[in-house]
Each structure stands twice: as C-alpha cells, then as structure tokens.
Design an enzyme around this catalytic site. Structure first.
Site, PDB file in Angstrom:
ATOM      1  CB  SER A 238       6.892  -4.555  -0.592  1.00 41.46           C
ATOM      2  OG  SER A 238       5.930  -3.704  -1.249  1.00 41.46           O
TER       3      SER A 238
ATOM      4  CB  CYS B  87       6.122  -8.251  -4.189  1.00 42.54           C
ATOM      5  SG  CYS B  87       5.990  -6.565  -3.544  1.00 42.54           S
TER       6      CYS B  87
END
Length: 232
Positions: A47, A54
């Site tokens: 991520s 995100c």
C-alpha cells in the site's frame, strides 16, 4: 495505516481510464514517477498513499509504480482530476520501527475540499478550505488534526455556520507537500479523525437505546441534571 508525514512528492506519468493490461485490471490505473526513494523495499500488493488515498501497487520499476483506482475512489477523491506532470504526495504504509510523527491515517478519503483563500502570515501561510460534504465539519475541531492530500495538519480555525476550516503551513512543510502549489479553487482530499466517527456512533447507539427503555441512559442524564440544578 499511515502517519500523514509525506515522504516525497512524486510525479504523475499516466492516468489511464481503461487499462486492459495485466496490471491494469480493466479499470483506471495511475502511474507515478520520481518515486525512487520510497521504492527500495516495495513489493507487489504493498500500500502507498497517493495524495492521502491508500492504493495497491500492481507494477513497479526502480523509480515508478502503478496502482489501480476503483470507481468509489474516483468518486470520493480528486485523483480523477490529476494530469500528467502534476505532483502528488506519497507515503508508504507505516513500519513498526518508524517514529510516529503525525497521527493515525487510514488512507480512506471522506470527501474533497476546495481552497477558498491563501493568506501569508510571516513565513507561514494560512489556507482556508470548504469541504464538498459539509457533514464532515462535525469531526473538525480547532487544534485537532486532519489529513489533507495525505498530510497530517493541525486545524487553526473552523466555522460550522460558514462551512470552512483553516490550517497553517510552516515554511518547512510548504517545501515538502503539494498543497502550497495549488491555487484558489483547486481541491484537496480530506480524511477526518476516525476516532471521532467511532465515538459518535457509540454515543448515538447508547442514546437511541436509552430512549426506548424505561430508565434509559438519556432519561437518567436528564434526571441527574435536573436534581443537580434543584440542589443549587
């Protein structure tokens, strides 16, 4: 999970609305360049927060990475407005050994906000924003924190009636994030304090339960307040 301490500013190298490649997944993809300093330990599936959003890495090279952008993300954020050559704030997911200098940031954008004004104050600058969804103002309090385009910032003023809030950027921060380079009328991504949301939900649940029960929480609170006032 992120901290809101931007690590570097990357550059948009492509935004493809329909990426049919093996790493595009048949949806919108975003490729960021000039990101070498945060890619030394990257893996597929990691991520990375791009302007506070995100996103999952689907492809990378030495200094670029690609992420997919879901329809919900395009609706909630300003990522769909990005153009090739624009700068974006970047932060990797927090590691256990990192000093936590900002606050808990999920990378789940609540809404966007429009820049209303930029006012110099010494070597700092105060920026006023109006959220696209005024409902988020209930979670925005003076001296509280907020995430704007992925940067953890402190609220210096808020006006619920006029529907705006302000942050102040010190000289150092102005050099490390993209917001000072944006003009009046442009937008930023907004993530409010998630703790405030949980507290609000729990309080509402208890109050609603109390309203439907004899001797419930709300009734007790009112009764105690009345008794206290009478004693005075």
């Amino acid at each position: 999970m992120f901290t809101g301490i931007v690590e570097t500013i990357g550059t948009v190298s492509s935004l493809v609305p329909l990426d049919d490649s093996s790493t595009g997944g048949g949806g919108t993809s975003l490729t960021i360049s000039n990101a070498e300093c945060i890619l030394d330990d990257v893996h597929l599936g990691d991520s990375i927060a791009v302007n506070g959003t995100c996103l999952t890495v689907t492809e990378f090279t030495k200094d670029t990475f690609k992420v997919g952008v879901a329809p919900e993300t395009l609706r909630r954020t300003n990522l769909g407005d990005l153009k090739v050559g624009m700068g974006v704030n970047l932060e990797r997911a927090v590691a256990g050994h990192v000093r936590f200098g900002g606050h808990f940031v999920q990378g789940h954008v609540d809404t966007t906000a429009t820049i209303l004004s930029k006012t110099p104050d010494g070597n700092a600058i105060t920026i006023r924003f109006r959220p696209s969804d005024p409902a988020v103002l209930v979670y925005i309090v003076e001296k509280g924190y907020i995430t704007l385009d992925g940067a953890s910032l402190t609220i210096v003023a808020v006006d619920d009636k006029e529907e705006w809030f302000e942050v102040m950027l010190v000289a150092y921060t102005q050099e490390k994030i993209v917001i000072p380079k944006k003009q009046v009328g442009e937008s930023v991504n907004v993530e409010v304090d998630m703790a405030g949301k949980y507290i609000e939900k729990q309080v509402k649940a208890h109050l609603e339960k109390g309203l439907g029960a004899q001797g419930g929480l709300l009734q007790k609170m009112v009764q105690e307040a009345v008794e206290k006032a009478l004693r005075k």
